[in-house]
Design a protein around this motif. Structure first.
Motif, PDB file in Angstrom:
ATOM      1  N   ARG A 106      31.024  11.951   1.494  1.00  0.00           N
ATOM      2  CA  ARG A 106      30.490  13.282   1.152  1.00  0.00           C
ATOM      3  C   ARG A 106      31.398  14.001   0.158  1.00  0.00           C
ATOM      4  O   ARG A 106      30.919  14.791  -0.678  1.00  0.00           O
ATOM      5  CB  ARG A 106      30.302  14.093   2.424  1.00  0.00           C
ATOM      6  N   VAL A 107      32.691  13.743   0.215  1.00  0.00           N
ATOM      7  CA  VAL A 107      33.598  14.293  -0.797  1.00  0.00           C
ATOM      8  C   VAL A 107      33.270  13.707  -2.171  1.00  0.00           C
ATOM      9  O   VAL A 107      33.214  14.426  -3.169  1.00  0.00           O
ATOM     10  CB  VAL A 107      35.066  14.005  -0.415  1.00  0.00           C
ATOM     11  N   ILE A 108      33.043  12.392  -2.215  1.00  0.00           N
ATOM     12  CA  ILE A 108      32.652  11.767  -3.484  1.00  0.00           C
ATOM     13  C   ILE A 108      31.367  12.395  -4.009  1.00  0.00           C
ATOM     14  O   ILE A 108      31.257  12.741  -5.196  1.00  0.00           O
ATOM     15  CB  ILE A 108      32.483  10.249  -3.305  1.00  0.00           C
ATOM     16  N   PRO A 144      29.655  14.006 -10.597  1.00  0.00           N
ATOM     17  CA  PRO A 144      28.364  14.584 -10.969  1.00  0.00           C
ATOM     18  C   PRO A 144      27.243  13.582 -11.201  1.00  0.00           C
ATOM     19  O   PRO A 144      26.084  13.913 -11.010  1.00  0.00           O
ATOM     20  CB  PRO A 144      28.682  15.360 -12.253  1.00  0.00           C
ATOM     21  N   THR A 145      27.560  12.380 -11.625  1.00  0.00           N
ATOM     22  CA  THR A 145      26.498  11.421 -11.952  1.00  0.00           C
ATOM     23  C   THR A 145      26.671  10.170 -11.115  1.00  0.00           C
ATOM     24  O   THR A 145      27.364   9.233 -11.497  1.00  0.00           O
ATOM     25  CB  THR A 145      26.541  11.050 -13.446  1.00  0.00           C
ATOM     26  N   LEU A 146      26.025  10.173  -9.961  1.00  0.00           N
ATOM     27  CA  LEU A 146      26.050   9.033  -9.064  1.00  0.00           C
ATOM     28  C   LEU A 146      24.687   8.364  -9.041  1.00  0.00           C
ATOM     29  O   LEU A 146      23.660   9.000  -9.295  1.00  0.00           O
ATOM     30  CB  LEU A 146      26.419   9.476  -7.647  1.00  0.00           C
ATOM     31  N   GLY A 147      24.685   7.084  -8.708  1.00  0.00           N
ATOM     32  CA  GLY A 147      23.440   6.374  -8.551  1.00  0.00           C
ATOM     33  C   GLY A 147      22.731   6.785  -7.281  1.00  0.00           C
ATOM     34  O   GLY A 147      23.230   7.603  -6.497  1.00  0.00           O
ATOM     35  N   PRO A 148      21.550   6.236  -7.036  1.00  0.00           N
ATOM     36  CA  PRO A 148      20.783   6.605  -5.837  1.00  0.00           C
ATOM     37  C   PRO A 148      21.511   6.199  -4.559  1.00  0.00           C
ATOM     38  O   PRO A 148      22.234   5.208  -4.525  1.00  0.00           O
ATOM     39  CB  PRO A 148      19.467   5.837  -6.006  1.00  0.00           C
ATOM     40  N   GLY A 202      30.240   6.507 -15.565  1.00  0.00           N
ATOM     41  CA  GLY A 202      29.712   7.835 -15.350  1.00  0.00           C
ATOM     42  C   GLY A 202      30.593   8.936 -15.925  1.00  0.00           C
ATOM     43  O   GLY A 202      31.435   8.714 -16.786  1.00  0.00           O
ATOM     44  N   SER A 203      30.388  10.186 -15.440  1.00  0.00           N
ATOM     45  CA  SER A 203      31.089  11.353 -15.943  1.00  0.00           C
ATOM     46  C   SER A 203      32.350  11.603 -15.122  1.00  0.00           C
ATOM     47  O   SER A 203      32.522  11.072 -14.040  1.00  0.00           O
ATOM     48  CB  SER A 203      30.176  12.576 -15.882  1.00  0.00           C
ATOM     49  N   LYS A 204      33.205  12.441 -15.666  1.00  0.00           N
ATOM     50  CA  LYS A 204      34.468  12.756 -15.025  1.00  0.00           C
ATOM     51  C   LYS A 204      34.239  13.535 -13.735  1.00  0.00           C
ATOM     52  O   LYS A 204      33.346  14.368 -13.635  1.00  0.00           O
ATOM     53  CB  LYS A 204      35.338  13.584 -15.977  1.00  0.00           C
ATOM     54  N   ALA A 205      35.062  13.269 -12.747  1.00  0.00           N
ATOM     55  CA  ALA A 205      34.960  13.982 -11.481  1.00  0.00           C
ATOM     56  C   ALA A 205      35.525  15.379 -11.613  1.00  0.00           C
ATOM     57  O   ALA A 205      36.311  15.682 -12.523  1.00  0.00           O
ATOM     58  CB  ALA A 205      35.705  13.209 -10.397  1.00  0.00           C
ATOM     59  N   ALA A 206      35.141  16.243 -10.693  1.00  0.00           N
ATOM     60  CA  ALA A 206      35.675  17.603 -10.620  1.00  0.00           C
ATOM     61  C   ALA A 206      35.812  17.970  -9.157  1.00  0.00           C
ATOM     62  O   ALA A 206      35.029  17.516  -8.318  1.00  0.00           O
ATOM     63  CB  ALA A 206      34.756  18.591 -11.330  1.00  0.00           C
ATOM     64  N   VAL A 207      36.812  18.774  -8.818  1.00  0.00           N
ATOM     65  CA  VAL A 207      37.080  19.155  -7.435  1.00  0.00           C
ATOM     66  C   VAL A 207      36.780  20.637  -7.270  1.00  0.00           C
ATOM     67  O   VAL A 207      37.422  21.492  -7.884  1.00  0.00           O
ATOM     68  CB  VAL A 207      38.542  18.860  -7.044  1.00  0.00           C
ATOM     69  N   ASP A 208      35.774  20.933  -6.450  1.00  0.00           N
ATOM     70  CA  ASP A 208      35.355  22.303  -6.151  1.00  0.00           C
ATOM     71  C   ASP A 208      35.736  22.600  -4.705  1.00  0.00           C
ATOM     72  O   ASP A 208      35.138  22.063  -3.774  1.00  0.00           O
ATOM     73  CB  ASP A 208      33.842  22.428  -6.367  1.00  0.00           C
ATOM     74  N   GLY A 209      36.727  23.449  -4.522  1.00  0.00           N
ATOM     75  CA  GLY A 209      37.228  23.724  -3.184  1.00  0.00           C
ATOM     76  C   GLY A 209      36.168  24.248  -2.247  1.00  0.00           C
ATOM     77  O   GLY A 209      36.115  23.860  -1.072  1.00  0.00           O
ATOM     78  N   ALA A 210      35.302  25.127  -2.726  1.00  0.00           N
ATOM     79  CA  ALA A 210      34.256  25.691  -1.868  1.00  0.00           C
ATOM     80  C   ALA A 210      33.284  24.606  -1.411  1.00  0.00           C
ATOM     81  O   ALA A 210      32.845  24.595  -0.250  1.00  0.00           O
ATOM     82  CB  ALA A 210      33.517  26.801  -2.610  1.00  0.00           C
TER      83      ALA A 210
END
Length: 548
Positions: A352-354, A359-363, A18-26
């Motif tokens: 839920r953090v994951i 951005p691109t997770l399976g079902p 998949g795509s690279k993870a990103a951390v959004d504090g909000a």
């Protein structure tokens, strides 16, 4: 001790990078918003990307008795997340030529020569030994809060005269296996376990606030308290009593655990600082049962997919707290969540953090919302019971005081979306409970029987004194006036525990503790011509014989 993300039975989606993870504090603040209080214990959280901590926060109080909030630098129990530290410690001794992964347990703990005949150290660490668990025996037969040393716990297992199942044939989570592992490490190394952990595991990685804390009644500075829920809106303290070593005794901080996760990810990529690349390959290699079933559990770690991405993880639970440690190696994402009150779910919070970071997770396997029969079922094979019901429109299974949502997996069976629950249920979409259900556990079909109370049930003919000689336990059955209910008083080596008895079916009685605010112990009593057997989640067919 708690559920896990992913799947060990092969029914989750295939792993993709998949795509690279990103951390959004909000976005992460929103995940933990309900825990952001100043009047309740809560959680400490850390999230790192490629080894760089990007989110470090505490939510709630470190103790209800002190005006101190949780933080990324406060010590908290990680429970069974400790297990892979213990397994790695043993593997360092294997690397040094002092032991073998498949050594007989009795080679290093000779007191177990009879009780663990034919059981290997690998089988201890992967929970396929079949031995009964010392922690379970201590809690079930004597109750919590009684001081027991690691050697006392070992003796409960050494004196046992039966097993849950033959080694290698099934899987059952077993803290006692890691009690024996702790003793083996100390005897092989000539060091106390806490010193070995400190010198060989923690210090090389700069984990200077992490240590092995055997009991909760000593003084360790900068430590959060644990809080049990009393079922009445309040909290209380309940030390487990027994020393907790490699099975779950580490206290750590968010910052130290993020250091450990960065190393774990590097080790999985073949670049370990502690241990060899071959050791780490074995750490995540799952145990395979005699019939070829893959358990999903390695040496204190699980390597399983979550929504199509690879995760390596282990959770932990203690009396009044819990944790989840999880890394996504292909995304460089590391997560640690530690709670200091019961009733929270760090595994769900970490999931839920994951969800928020990748951005691109399976079902996602959603809770089953179809019709489901309501009833309690019994598995004659292992003595286990569970209830089926609907709650807020979703199908629920209840086991050992826990209620878990059921999902319909691609094989058509219903099961909790948790690694450590290996039984799938073939449940019809009807409201009326069928007399039997088909279950599939470890690739083997099981018949599950609907429990219906016996209108003629009467404890008066069963009153008297019973003995389980090997465990040093006596039991007294005390009927109430009409015999429809009664009490079971267990007196073990270290204490006494009273249970309320209620009939479930002919010969089968439910035992729930009378003296504890929440039912953290208890089980199924099955009477027969010899006496009765005691059955719980991790203790099967513990025989009591009638003596008077």
């Amino acid at each position: 001790m708690g559920k896990e993300t992913g799947d060990g039975a092969g029914w989750a989606p295939a792993v993709t990078k998949g795509s690279k993870a990103a951390v959004d504090g909000a976005a992460l603040d929103a995940v933990f918003a309900a825990l952001d209080t100043t009047h309740l214990p809560g959680v400490a959280v850390g999230v790192a990307l490629d080894g760089v901590p990007l989110y470090r926060k505490g939510f709630g109080l470190a103790s209800l008795e002190l005006p101190v909030t949780l933080s990324p630098t406060i010590r908290m129990r990680i429970g069974s997340t400790t297990k892979h530290f213990g397994a790695l410690a043993y593997m360092l001794l294997v690397e040094a030529g002092l032991a073998g992964l498949d050594d007989p347990v009795a080679r290093h703990v000779p007191e177990m020569a009879r009780a663990a005949a034919g059981v290997t150290m690998r089988q201890l660490m992967t929970h396929v030994s079949g031995l009964r668990c010392s922690l379970e025996l201590a809690l079930q037969l004597s109750g919590p809060g009684h001081p027991l040393s690691t050697a006392d716990c070992m003796r409960l297992m050494a004196d046992d005269d039966d097993v849950n199942f033959p080694a290698g044939e099934e899987w059952c989570y077993n803290n006692g296996g890691y009690v024996l592992l702790s003793l083996a490490i100390e005897r092989l190394s000539g060091m106390r376990l806490g010193d070995f952990f400190r010198d060989r595991l923690f210090r090389p990685l700069g984990m200077n606030d992490t240590l092995l804390r055997l009991v909760d009644t000593d003084y360790v500075p900068n430590s959060a308290s644990l809080h049990m829920v009393d079922g009445k809106g309040g909290y209380y303290r309940q030390p487990i009593g027994a020393e907790i070593a490699a099975e779950g005794g580490i206290v750590s901080t968010v910052d130290d655990m993020l250091r450990w996760l960065a190393h774990l990810r590097a080790a999985l990529a073949g670049r370990p600082t502690v241990g060899s690349a071959e050791t780490w390959r074995r750490m995540v290699e799952p145990a395979v049962l005699a019939n070829g079933y893959v358990t999903g559990y390695g040496l204190g770690l699980m390597d399983t997919p979550y929504r199509g991405v690879r995760t390596v993880h282990h959770a932990g639970g203690v009396m009044g707290g819990s944790s989840q440690m999880i890394t996504l190696p292909d995304h460089g994402l590391d997560i640690i969540v530690m709670a200091n009150r019961a009733g929270l779910d760090p595994i769900d919070l970490a999931a839920r953090v994951i969800d928020a970071c990748v951005p691109t997770l399976g079902p996602k396997l959603e809770p089953h919302e179809g019709v489901i029969p309501t009833g309690t079922y019994y598995c004659p094979h292992n003595g286990g019971t569970f209830g089926l019901a609907r709650h807020e429109g979703k199908a629920i299974i209840s086991m050992g005081g826990m209620g878990l949502s059921l999902v319909r997996t691609p094989d058509g069976l219903l099961r909790p979306n948790v690694v450590v629950f290996h039984m799938g249920l073939d449940v019809p979409e009807t409201a009326a409970p069928p007399k039997t259900l088909r279950g599939v556990e470890f690739g083997v079909e099981r018949e599950l029987v609907l429990l219906e109370p016996d209108p003629a049930a009467d404890l008066r003919s069963l009153a008297g004194r019973y003995v389980a000689a090997a465990s040093g336990t006596t039991a007294v059955v005390e009927p109430d006036g009409d015999g429809r209910t009664g009490r079971l008083v267990l007196t073990g080596r270290h204490g006494t525990l009273r249970h309320r008895l209620a009939n479930l079916a002919p010969g089968l009685w439910d035992a729930k503790p009378l003296d504890l605010p929440v039912p953290i112990v208890g089980g199924l009593i099955a009477f027969d011509s010899q006496g009765f057997t005691f059955n719980s989640g991790r203790t099967r067919r513990l025989r009591f014989r009638k003596v008077s």
